[in-house]
Write a protein that holds these residues in place. Sequence first.
Motif, PDB file in Angstrom:
ATOM      1  N   TRP A 189      17.770 -14.367  -1.244  1.00 62.45           N
ATOM      2  CA  TRP A 189      16.135 -14.446  -1.116  1.00 62.45           C
ATOM      3  C   TRP A 189      15.860 -15.025  -0.471  1.00 62.45           C
ATOM      4  N   VAL A 190      14.937 -15.007  -0.461  1.00 60.41           N
ATOM      5  CA  VAL A 190      13.647 -14.692   0.811  1.00 60.41           C
ATOM      6  C   VAL A 190      13.307 -15.969   1.800  1.00 60.41           C
ATOM      7  N   THR A 191      14.286 -15.798   2.904  1.00 57.09           N
ATOM      8  CA  THR A 191      14.616 -17.215   3.926  1.00 57.09           C
ATOM      9  C   THR A 191      12.535 -17.289   4.315  1.00 57.09           C
ATOM     10  N   ARG A 192      12.311 -16.678   5.183  1.00 55.29           N
ATOM     11  CA  ARG A 192      10.968 -16.648   6.203  1.00 55.29           C
ATOM     12  C   ARG A 192       9.699 -15.570   5.707  1.00 55.29           C
ATOM     13  N   ILE A 193       8.658 -15.943   5.231  1.00 51.07           N
ATOM     14  CA  ILE A 193       7.686 -15.314   5.965  1.00 51.07           C
ATOM     15  C   ILE A 193       6.482 -14.587   6.630  1.00 51.07           C
ATOM     16  N   GLY A 194       6.121 -13.997   7.676  1.00 50.35           N
ATOM     17  CA  GLY A 194       5.737 -13.447   8.240  1.00 50.35           C
ATOM     18  C   GLY A 194       4.617 -13.157   8.514  1.00 50.35           C
ATOM     19  N   SER A 195       3.519 -12.169   9.008  1.00 53.49           N
ATOM     20  CA  SER A 195       2.577 -11.692   8.706  1.00 53.49           C
ATOM     21  C   SER A 195       3.393 -10.355   8.728  1.00 53.49           C
ATOM     22  N   THR A 196       3.682 -10.014   9.226  1.00 56.47           N
ATOM     23  CA  THR A 196       4.019  -8.496   9.551  1.00 56.47           C
ATOM     24  C   THR A 196       6.279  -8.086   8.908  1.00 56.47           C
ATOM     25  N   SER A 197       6.369  -9.151   8.399  1.00 51.24           N
ATOM     26  CA  SER A 197       7.857  -9.810   7.980  1.00 51.24           C
ATOM     27  C   SER A 197       8.126 -10.566   7.548  1.00 51.24           C
ATOM     28  N   PHE A 198       9.467  -9.698   6.214  1.00 53.16           N
ATOM     29  CA  PHE A 198      10.228 -11.302   6.121  1.00 53.16           C
ATOM     30  C   PHE A 198      11.696 -11.519   6.644  1.00 53.16           C
ATOM     31  N   ASP A 199      12.580 -12.009   5.796  1.00 55.90           N
ATOM     32  CA  ASP A 199      13.652 -12.371   6.515  1.00 55.90           C
ATOM     33  C   ASP A 199      14.490 -12.385   4.896  1.00 55.90           C
ATOM     34  N   VAL A 200      15.608 -12.417   4.088  1.00 53.05           N
ATOM     35  CA  VAL A 200      16.363 -11.850   3.276  1.00 53.05           C
ATOM     36  C   VAL A 200      17.633 -12.278   3.989  1.00 53.05           C
ATOM     37  N   GLY A 201      17.746 -13.647   2.485  1.00 54.46           N
ATOM     38  CA  GLY A 201      18.610 -14.365   3.001  1.00 54.46           C
ATOM     39  C   GLY A 201      19.954 -14.120   1.431  1.00 54.46           C
ATOM     40  N   ALA A 202      21.554 -13.917   1.944  1.00 55.58           N
ATOM     41  CA  ALA A 202      22.720 -13.241   1.018  1.00 55.58           C
ATOM     42  C   ALA A 202      24.428 -14.110   1.195  1.00 55.58           C
ATOM     43  N   GLN A 252       0.062  -5.568   7.605  1.00 58.25           N
ATOM     44  CA  GLN A 252       0.068  -6.954   7.471  1.00 58.25           C
ATOM     45  C   GLN A 252       0.128  -7.806   5.761  1.00 58.25           C
ATOM     46  N   LEU A 253       1.354  -8.102   5.550  1.00 57.31           N
ATOM     47  CA  LEU A 253       1.984  -8.936   4.399  1.00 57.31           C
ATOM     48  C   LEU A 253      -0.242  -9.193   3.790  1.00 57.31           C
ATOM     49  N   SER A 254      -0.353  -8.857   2.519  1.00 52.35           N
ATOM     50  CA  SER A 254      -1.365  -9.067   1.486  1.00 52.35           C
ATOM     51  C   SER A 254      -1.040 -10.390   0.597  1.00 52.35           C
ATOM     52  N   ASP A 255      -1.913 -10.825   0.704  1.00 56.03           N
ATOM     53  CA  ASP A 255      -1.310 -12.046  -0.138  1.00 56.03           C
ATOM     54  C   ASP A 255      -0.770 -11.876  -1.230  1.00 56.03           C
ATOM     55  N   ALA A 256      -1.368 -10.656  -1.602  1.00 59.55           N
ATOM     56  CA  ALA A 256       0.377 -10.492  -3.643  1.00 59.55           C
ATOM     57  C   ALA A 256       1.283 -10.482  -2.574  1.00 59.55           C
ATOM     58  N   ASP A 298       0.130  -1.190   0.013  1.00 64.95           N
ATOM     59  CA  ASP A 298      -0.097   0.216   0.480  1.00 64.95           C
ATOM     60  C   ASP A 298       0.805   1.395  -0.110  1.00 64.95           C
ATOM     61  N   ASP A 299       0.533   2.353  -0.487  1.00 61.14           N
ATOM     62  CA  ASP A 299       0.790   3.397  -0.578  1.00 61.14           C
ATOM     63  C   ASP A 299       1.268   4.023   0.880  1.00 61.14           C
ATOM     64  N   GLY A 300       2.434   4.354   1.330  1.00 65.20           N
ATOM     65  CA  GLY A 300       2.292   4.978   2.796  1.00 65.20           C
ATOM     66  C   GLY A 300       3.488   3.514   3.544  1.00 65.20           C
ATOM     67  N   VAL A 301       3.580   2.043   2.744  1.00 66.86           N
ATOM     68  CA  VAL A 301       4.528   1.522   3.089  1.00 66.86           C
ATOM     69  C   VAL A 301       5.532   1.146   3.084  1.00 66.86           C
ATOM     70  N   SER A 302       6.805   1.357   4.120  1.00 70.95           N
ATOM     71  CA  SER A 302       8.324   1.113   3.480  1.00 70.95           C
ATOM     72  C   SER A 302       8.798  -0.760   4.360  1.00 70.95           C
ATOM     73  N   GLU A 303       9.610  -0.972   3.947  1.00 72.09           N
ATOM     74  CA  GLU A 303      10.273  -1.850   5.310  1.00 72.09           C
ATOM     75  C   GLU A 303      11.464  -0.970   5.411  1.00 72.09           C
ATOM     76  N   LEU A 304      11.363  -1.444   6.720  1.00 73.11           N
ATOM     77  CA  LEU A 304      12.618  -1.182   7.496  1.00 73.11           C
ATOM     78  C   LEU A 304      13.475  -2.279   8.187  1.00 73.11           C
ATOM     79  N   VAL A 305      14.779  -2.104   8.520  1.00 68.07           N
ATOM     80  CA  VAL A 305      15.441  -3.308   7.989  1.00 68.07           C
ATOM     81  C   VAL A 305      15.178  -3.722  10.475  1.00 68.07           C
ATOM     82  N   ALA A 306      14.924  -4.816  10.572  1.00 70.99           N
ATOM     83  CA  ALA A 306      14.644  -4.928  12.010  1.00 70.99           C
ATOM     84  C   ALA A 306      15.847  -5.367  12.954  1.00 70.99           C
ATOM     85  N   SER A 307      16.497  -6.542  11.855  1.00 71.91           N
ATOM     86  CA  SER A 307      17.669  -7.357  12.768  1.00 71.91           C
ATOM     87  C   SER A 307      19.067  -7.630  11.568  1.00 71.91           C
TER      88      SER A 307
END
Length: 154
Positions: free
Chosen positions: A90-103, A133-137, A59-68
């Motif tokens: 690549w993506v290593t985990r998908i939660g409800s409001t966050s996701f992990d990226v591996g590299a 909350q992550l949308s289905d899309a 959605d507009d007004g939503v951005s990603e922040l690094v949590a750890s």
Amino acid sequence: MGETFTTRIQARYRDINLAGHVDNVEAVRVLDEARYEFLRFAPLPGLPPGESGLLHAVDDGVSELVASQAIEYHAEMRFVPYQPFLATLWVTRIGSTSFDVGAEVRVDPDGAPAVAWTCVNVLWDHGAQAAWQLSDAVRSDLERYLGDPVAFRR
């Protein structure tokens, strides 16, 4: 394992310390730049013209922040003129409001990874001042790149 995204990140002279290799802090900068490219430009089939990346559907007004972040250095990242670092993400985990990226970052395309990294990304709704909350899309787009967790030595 799902798809991976590989990008080239050119080392800058300011990244190099007196020993001739990339400083540990600058290695994180390389990874963050690669993460940005992954989230903004990873190819997805069927996107409307002008849209790209894994976060095109937030959605507009939503951005990603690094949590750890967690990082392991496996080999020296030596500066080689005109040879960019290769970052595979690549993506290593998908939660409800966050996701992990591996590299992994390689200095030599045929070499072993010099750096292994994982990063927790929270989608933040600036208007609501709360996690989005992550949308289905968005979840579906992230799942295309879903793979194994980063294999740390610890």
